[in-house]
Write a protein that holds these residues in place. Structure first.
Motif, short mmCIF file in Angstrom:
data_model
loop_
_atom_site.label_atom_id
_atom_site.label_comp_id
_atom_site.label_asym_id
_atom_site.label_seq_id
_atom_site.Cartn_x
_atom_site.Cartn_y
_atom_site.Cartn_z
N GLU A 63 0.69 -1.21 -0.03
CA GLU A 63 0.14 0.07 0.05
C GLU A 63 0.86 1.22 0.05
O GLU A 63 0.69 2.26 -0.93
N VAL A 64 1.78 1.23 0.90
CA VAL A 64 2.96 2.38 1.01
C VAL A 64 3.40 2.53 -0.50
O VAL A 64 3.79 3.70 -0.60
N ALA A 65 3.62 1.52 -1.24
CA ALA A 65 4.53 1.55 -2.21
C ALA A 65 3.79 1.70 -3.51
O ALA A 65 3.95 1.64 -4.74
N GLY A 66 2.26 2.05 -3.28
CA GLY A 66 1.43 2.46 -4.29
C GLY A 66 0.58 1.47 -4.75
O GLY A 66 -0.18 1.59 -5.93
N TYR A 67 0.66 0.15 -4.48
CA TYR A 67 -0.32 -0.97 -4.77
C TYR A 67 -1.46 -1.25 -3.74
O TYR A 67 -1.15 -2.21 -2.87
N GLN A 68 -2.46 -0.16 -3.92
CA GLN A 68 -3.29 -0.40 -2.41
C GLN A 68 -4.38 -1.51 -2.53
O GLN A 68 -4.95 -1.62 -1.53
N LEU A 69 -4.47 -2.21 -3.64
CA LEU A 69 -5.25 -3.25 -3.82
C LEU A 69 -4.67 -4.63 -3.43
O LEU A 69 -3.67 -5.01 -4.42
N PHE A 70 -4.83 -5.34 -2.29
CA PHE A 70 -4.23 -6.43 -1.92
C PHE A 70 -5.36 -7.49 -2.03
O PHE A 70 -6.11 -7.37 -1.15
N THR A 71 -4.94 -8.41 -2.75
CA THR A 71 -6.34 -9.60 -3.09
C THR A 71 -5.74 -10.80 -2.87
O THR A 71 -4.84 -11.22 -3.14
N LEU A 72 -6.68 -11.64 -2.38
CA LEU A 72 -6.48 -13.16 -2.20
C LEU A 72 -7.71 -13.61 -3.14
O LEU A 72 -8.78 -13.45 -3.13
N ILE A 73 -7.17 -14.46 -4.24
CA ILE A 73 -7.99 -14.99 -5.25
C ILE A 73 -8.05 -16.58 -5.11
O ILE A 73 -6.83 -17.28 -4.93
N PHE A 74 -9.14 -16.89 -4.73
CA PHE A 74 -9.33 -18.68 -4.76
C PHE A 74 -9.54 -19.00 -6.14
O PHE A 74 -10.55 -18.84 -6.59
N CYS A 75 -8.89 -20.14 -6.47
CA CYS A 75 -8.88 -20.79 -7.84
C CYS A 75 -9.18 -22.28 -7.76
O CYS A 75 -8.72 -22.87 -6.56
N THR A 76 -9.44 -22.78 -8.62
CA THR A 76 -9.58 -24.16 -8.96
C THR A 76 -8.79 -24.75 -10.03
O THR A 76 -8.87 -24.02 -11.10
N ALA A 77 -8.22 -25.50 -9.75
CA ALA A 77 -7.42 -26.48 -10.80
C ALA A 77 -7.59 -27.76 -10.92
O ALA A 77 -7.40 -28.37 -9.81
N PRO A 78 -7.37 -28.43 -12.05
CA PRO A 78 -7.51 -29.86 -11.92
C PRO A 78 -6.26 -30.47 -11.12
O PRO A 78 -5.44 -29.96 -11.43
N ILE A 79 -6.62 -31.59 -10.44
CA ILE A 79 -5.83 -31.98 -9.48
C ILE A 79 -4.22 -32.24 -10.36
O ILE A 79 -2.94 -31.95 -9.85
N PRO A 80 -4.25 -33.10 -11.38
CA PRO A 80 -2.86 -33.39 -12.12
C PRO A 80 -2.37 -32.19 -12.45
O PRO A 80 -1.06 -32.35 -12.72
#
Length: 170
Positions: A63-80
């Motif tokens: 945030e101090v460095a100018g990247y105020q959006l800190f996001t956690l993205i939940f994804c699904t991937a095929p297990i293999p």
């Protein structure tokens, strides 16, 4: 990789380095523990060679460095493909970490930072293009971390939870 037995000195070194690896010298640890600096340096080298210590990471306040959006993205991937996709997620500009989970549908968690919504939209498109299915996105207000207190044999783990954790405003 087989686990390595840690003795009291190993745990103390890890605890101190987790707290602030950049500003904590082997000489300081040695003085506090009552051994020579070369003993501490040798132990650190051994812990690194055995894969216990995998690196020293800079704690950036995005945030101090100018990247105020800190996001956690939940994804699904095929297990293999889960491991490969989690690693490839790190190639997307703005992604700062990826975590591969062994269970559950949301089996890849990606942490990304951006200046604005356009950055986050691009990151989402890039992750999707890799083959990750985005299930959910959450904006993070703050993240708090601290060293694993069980590495500090001098503290009581029950009391350790009451100590001040470092704050990373992101």
């Amino acid at each position: 990789m087989p686990s390595r037995e840690l003795d009291e000195m190993d745990r103390y070194i890890i605890y101190r380095l987790q707290g602030d690896a950049r500003s904590t010298s082997a000489a300081q640890i040695a003085t506090d523990y009552g051994v020579s600096p070369s003993t501490v340096r040798n132990r650190i080298a051994s812990l690194e060679a055995d894969g216990v210590i995998r690196g020293s990471h800079l704690d950036v306040d995005y945030e101090v460095a100018g990247y105020q959006l800190f996001t956690l993205i939940f994804c699904t991937a095929p297990i293999p493909e889960r491991e490969r996709l989690a690693r490839e997620a790190l190639t997307v500009p703005g992604v700062v970490s990826a975590r591969e989970l062994m269970t559950g549908e949301e089996n890849v968690h990606v942490v990304a930072v951006g200046r604005d919504g356009d950055d986050l939209s691009r990151i989402g498109r890039d992750l999707s293009a890799l083959g990750l299915e985005i299930v959910e996105e959450e904006l993070v207000h703050n993240e708090y971390t601290c060293p694993l207190h069980w590495f500090d044999e001098t503290s009581d783990p029950a009391e350790a939870s009451d100590t001040g954790a470092e704050s990373e405003s992101e």
